[in-house]
Motif scaffolding. Structure first.
Motif, short mmCIF file in Angstrom:
data_model
loop_
_atom_site.label_atom_id
_atom_site.label_comp_id
_atom_site.label_asym_id
_atom_site.label_seq_id
_atom_site.Cartn_x
_atom_site.Cartn_y
_atom_site.Cartn_z
N ILE A 16 0.84 -1.21 0.00
CA ILE A 16 0.00 0.00 0.00
C ILE A 16 0.87 1.25 0.00
O ILE A 16 0.62 2.21 -0.75
CB ILE A 16 -0.94 -0.01 1.21
N VAL A 32 -8.32 2.83 -0.80
CA VAL A 32 -7.52 1.66 -0.46
C VAL A 32 -8.19 0.91 0.68
O VAL A 32 -8.73 1.51 1.60
CB VAL A 32 -6.07 2.07 -0.09
N THR A 49 -5.72 -5.42 -0.71
CA THR A 49 -4.74 -6.46 -0.40
C THR A 49 -5.45 -7.78 -0.11
O THR A 49 -6.66 -7.84 0.02
CB THR A 49 -3.90 -6.06 0.81
N LEU A 98 -7.34 -2.25 3.37
CA LEU A 98 -6.44 -3.24 3.95
C LEU A 98 -7.28 -4.46 4.30
O LEU A 98 -8.05 -4.45 5.25
CB LEU A 98 -5.75 -2.70 5.20
N LEU A 112 -8.74 5.41 3.41
CA LEU A 112 -8.41 4.01 3.74
C LEU A 112 -9.51 3.41 4.59
O LEU A 112 -10.04 4.05 5.49
CB LEU A 112 -7.10 3.97 4.53
#
Length: 371
Positions: free
Chosen positions: A154, A248, A279, A250, A169
């Motif tokens: 990232i 993004v 991810t 995680l 995020l």
């Protein structure tokens, strides 16, 4: 979390690749030390609901049976009572070695202590078993490094080290009853939290732990895709109104990533336009195909064939009454003892490296990989 933060550094400094391994005696109990054991193995896996556990269990069973071992492989459907019962039945059925991937690493102590009293050796498989001295060995990947690789990916993709941002995020964590999940989160959060604190990463939902210890507040019980999808649905509907977009996510593993991707798809996000960086972990077939369609950015691959081979080697040593090879005798304290461990290295796989790492290595076929 400083101990976890240093796992990778310790283990690299020790020179894993060059095989600088310590050895532990075959059997931690005085009665069993140095004695050969019958190759009767009980394998206790947590669930069939995740592709990786099916591959792990069946792969290890095949390896051991090819050597003439008697093997009882059981899956517990993510139910701790069921796993306890299965292990008890394996002990009653004559197992001399138990290989256990725990659903909940905190509850197996009494069952395994009964096994220890019968001179049965226990290998914790990929998940540490806590609160008991009845676990003899642990075989795993560097789970802190798994999260670290996700965080660093990232960081690089968004140019955070170069001052880029702010980006929106949304962080997720794994199942609160899985000991590995805290390592995954700590590895990633040690990379990402400084950028949250600096304002380069913004968490509109507010679901941003202020330290590694808060990871369970965003954990998804049982690693369930549907629950991750519902959680992402809630965040998108509540905190991303108007033109605000998530940049993004995680996700600690591929199962959660699938649910998150389904939520984004339903919310109208489109690959190639406004699809966020996502991810994952495990290189599941559906997620590798998602990478080909630009719906997932990466997965951390733990080649579980290597893990199975290492456990096979451990079983061989126990059966022969030989020393069991480990390469870490300091890191994995389960609250009662430091468990002698063999650690393996994970690696990042992206769309561009699927062919080389997954297909050419024989881990999956080109068609399964979406090539």
């Amino acid at each position: 979390m400083s101990t976890m933060k240093n796992v990778s550094a310790i283990f690299l400094a020790a020179g894993l690749a060059t095989g600088l391994a310590a050895c532990a005696p075959a059997g931690s109990s005085e009665e069993g030390e140095g004695e050969a054991a019958s190759c009767n193995v009980g394998i206790a896996m947590p669930t069939r609901s995740l592709e990786r556990w099916i591959n792990d269990g069946e792969g290890l069973k095949e390896k051991l049976e090819a050597k003439g071992c008697q093997v009882d492989l059981q899956y517990a459907d993510d139910k701790t009572d069921q796993q306890i019962s299965q292990i008890q039945n394996q002990v009653a059925g004559g197992a001399k070695i138990l290989v256990v991937a725990a659903i909940d690493g905190e509850v197996l102590g009494p069952t395994l202590e009964d096994a220890k009293n019968q001179d049965i050796q226990v290998i914790a498989y990929d998940r540490l078993i806590n609160g008991t001295d009845a676990v003899d060995y642990y075989a795993t990947f560097d789970n802190y490094q798994v999260g670290q690789l996700q965080g660093e990916f990232i960081e690089e993709e968004l140019g955070l080290a170069n001052g880029e941002g702010p980006y929106n995020l949304e962080p997720f964590a794994g199942s609160p009853d899985d000991n590995n999940a805290r390592f995954f989160f700590a590895g990633a959060w040690d990379v990402l939290l400084p950028y949250v604190e600096s304002g380069q990463l913004v968490v509109p939902s507010g679901k941003s732990p202020t330290s590694n210890d808060g990871w369970t507040s965003i954990g998804i019980l049982g690693w369930k895709s549907a629950d991750a999808q519902a959680e992402m649905d809630n965040r998108l509907q509540s905190f991303y109104t108007g033109d605000k977009k998530v940049d993004v996510v995680l996700s600690p593993n591929d199962s959660l990533a699938l649910g998150i991707e389904s939520s984004l798809d339903a919310a109208g996000y489109e690959p190639g336009t406004d699809w966020p960086v996502i991810t994952g972990q495990d290189a599941d077939v559906a997620n590798v195909q998602a990478m080909q369609g630009d719906r997932q950015s990466m997965t951390v691959w733990k080649d579980t064939r290597q893990l199975g081979s290492q456990v096979e080697t451990m079983v061989d040593a126990i059966v022969a009454g030989d020393e069991v090879e480990v390469n870490d005798t300091e890191t994995y304290d389960n609250g009662v003892k430091v468990v002698p461990t063999y650690i393996l290295e994970p690696m990042v796989v992206t769309k561009d490296t699927v062919q080389k790492e997954l297909v050419d290595s024989g881990f999956m076929s080109a068609s399964d990989a979406g090539l």
